[in-house]
Motif scaffolding. Structure first.
Motif, PDB file in Angstrom:
ATOM      1  N   UNK A 115       5.140  14.197  -8.861  1.00 11.48           N
ATOM      2  CA  UNK A 115       4.107  13.363  -9.499  1.00 11.48           C
ATOM      3  C   UNK A 115       4.466  13.004 -10.933  1.00 11.48           C
ATOM      4  N   UNK A 116       5.417  13.733 -11.522  1.00  8.64           N
ATOM      5  CA  UNK A 116       5.761  13.494 -12.928  1.00  8.64           C
ATOM      6  C   UNK A 116       7.180  12.938 -13.103  1.00  8.64           C
ATOM      7  N   UNK A 119      -5.815   3.896   0.126  1.00 10.72           N
ATOM      8  CA  UNK A 119      -5.239   3.389  -1.131  1.00 10.72           C
ATOM      9  C   UNK A 119      -3.840   4.014  -1.242  1.00 10.72           C
ATOM     10  N   UNK A 120      -2.913   3.395  -0.548  1.00  8.68           N
ATOM     11  CA  UNK A 120      -1.559   3.937  -0.425  1.00  8.68           C
ATOM     12  C   UNK A 120      -0.549   2.810  -0.585  1.00  8.68           C
ATOM     13  N   UNK A 121       0.720   3.164  -0.535  1.00  8.73           N
ATOM     14  CA  UNK A 121       1.768   2.147  -0.575  1.00  8.73           C
ATOM     15  C   UNK A 121       1.596   1.123   0.548  1.00  8.73           C
ATOM     16  N   UNK A 122       1.013   1.550   1.664  1.00  8.73           N
ATOM     17  CA  UNK A 122       0.938   0.723   2.871  1.00  8.73           C
ATOM     18  C   UNK A 122      -0.409   0.019   3.029  1.00  8.73           C
ATOM     19  N   UNK A 142       4.908   7.628  -3.210  1.00 12.81           N
ATOM     20  CA  UNK A 142       3.590   7.665  -2.563  1.00 12.81           C
ATOM     21  C   UNK A 142       2.553   8.340  -3.460  1.00 12.81           C
ATOM     22  N   UNK A 143       2.942   9.453  -4.091  1.00 12.35           N
ATOM     23  CA  UNK A 143       2.013  10.176  -4.971  1.00 12.35           C
ATOM     24  C   UNK A 143       1.707   9.354  -6.223  1.00 12.35           C
ATOM     25  N   UNK A 144       2.771   8.832  -6.841  1.00 12.54           N
ATOM     26  CA  UNK A 144       2.566   8.142  -8.125  1.00 12.54           C
ATOM     27  C   UNK A 144       1.867   6.800  -7.970  1.00 12.54           C
ATOM     28  N   UNK A 145       1.963   6.181  -6.798  1.00 10.29           N
ATOM     29  CA  UNK A 145       1.196   4.953  -6.574  1.00 10.29           C
ATOM     30  C   UNK A 145      -0.276   5.219  -6.893  1.00 10.29           C
ATOM     31  N   UNK A 146      -0.743   6.404  -6.538  1.00 10.06           N
ATOM     32  CA  UNK A 146      -2.131   6.786  -6.788  1.00 10.06           C
ATOM     33  C   UNK A 146      -2.322   7.349  -8.201  1.00 10.06           C
TER      34      UNK A 146
END
Length: 319
Positions: A295-296, A191-194, A265-269
């Motif tokens: 992340x923020x 469950x990532x950008x890719x 990448x972090x915030x996508x999740x």
């Protein structure tokens, strides 16, 4: 860019635990050069575990098998120094097969738990996962007297307050989720950008009241460092040309919006309301604060609407 280093806390499914939206992944603490491409010296691993317990994140995830127990040993040193886990801090570890013989029996599960107790210096775990059951498959894992029975028995005995399942193939994880036996499911690289292959698994978990932890949002590094420095590997394997093209398109969009690739990448999740906590492997103490900042960091809504379509083609996903 606004930074605020306070992470929101989210209920971990039905467990009653409340955890930060980021979780420190203990893999690199023990040095896993085969997976991550670098070594982590022991003192730096211990320092990272210390920083994890003193910092803004209240959740740490490790495993019996990471670096043949070295991750747990180093975390155990940090726990012992402070006379126990901080209050309101959740630690997860995992039951592992014997990596040499492949033994995944109930007996091995009890031994795995005991090894983890000794290395970490803890009698009980907030969360204990069954790790990588794809190595024996759903049926064998669930068979009477098998590894899941052992995990349930450990919960019964109070060794594990809550139990989860952590693994790769999303179809198999969904079978575990739908048994109703597990409190938590951990998915990685999917469950990532890719790669979006975990979408239905995540929906199913939410429907069943099972908390979702999402790990490896960098796909093994490439979505943290970019294609030029990380090379064309995704999910610990060589990426095929269409995956490379997708990553390059994501990098271009991030550059255009002046968004650091790892923040995206972090915030996508993290921004996905279905995901309780995003597990980030950390190998140096200072990376904890920098991960929180990423992340923020503010990312424009327009970026997210454009990135939605930039995943690699479905038939390249790991599933």
């Amino acid at each position: 860019m606004a930074h605020h280093n306070v992470l929101d806390r989210r209920p971990l499914g039905r467990t009653g635990l409340s955890v930060t939206s980021l979780c420190i992944g203990g893999g690199p603490i023990g040095s896993m050069p085969g997976n991550f491409g670098y070594e982590t010296p022991a003192e730096r691993g211990v320092a990272t575990a210390r920083a994890a317990m003193d910092g803004p994140v209240n959740f740490l995830d490790t495993s019996n098998s990471y670096s043949a127990g070295e991750s747990e040993r180093r975390i155990g040193v940090a726990i012992a120094e402070r006379g126990g886990l901080p209050e309101d801090f959740a630690l997860a570890t995992k039951l592992d097969r014997d990596l040499e013989s492949g033994d995944f029996s109930a007996e091995r599960m009890y031994r795995s738990a005991k090894e983890s107790q000794e290395r970490l210096g803890l009698d009980r775990f907030d969360l204990l996962h069954l790790h990588d059951p794809e190595h024996i498959g759903f049926e064998a894992a669930m068979a009477p007297g098998g590894p899941v029975d052992a995990l349930l028995e450990l919960k019964e005995r109070g060794v594990a307050a809550h139990i989860g399942v952590a693994g790769g193939p999303v179809g198999m994880l969904r079978q575990f989720v739908e048994t109703g036996a597990f409190d938590v499911v951990l998915t990685h690289n999917r469950w990532t950008l890719v790669d979006r292959s975990a979408d239905e698994l995540i929906d199913s978990a939410v429907q069943h009241g099972v908390a979702v932890l999402n790990a490896a949002v960098f796909g093994g590094g490439v979505l943290a460092r970019g294609m030029s420095s990380a090379g064309a590997r995704y999910g610990y394997r060589d990426a095929e040309p269409r995956v490379v093209a997708a990553i390059e398109a994501i990098e271009r969009l991030a550059a255009e919006f002046e968004v650091p690739l790892p923040a995206a990448a972090i915030q996508f999740s993290v921004r996905d309301p279905r995901i309780t906590s995003t597990v980030l492997g950390v190998s140096r103490p200072e990376r904890i604060d920098s991960s929180v900042a990423l992340s923020t960091q503010d990312i424009p809504e327009e970026f997210w609407s454009q990135i939605a379509d930039l995943a690699a083609p479905e038939d390249t996903w790991l599933w």
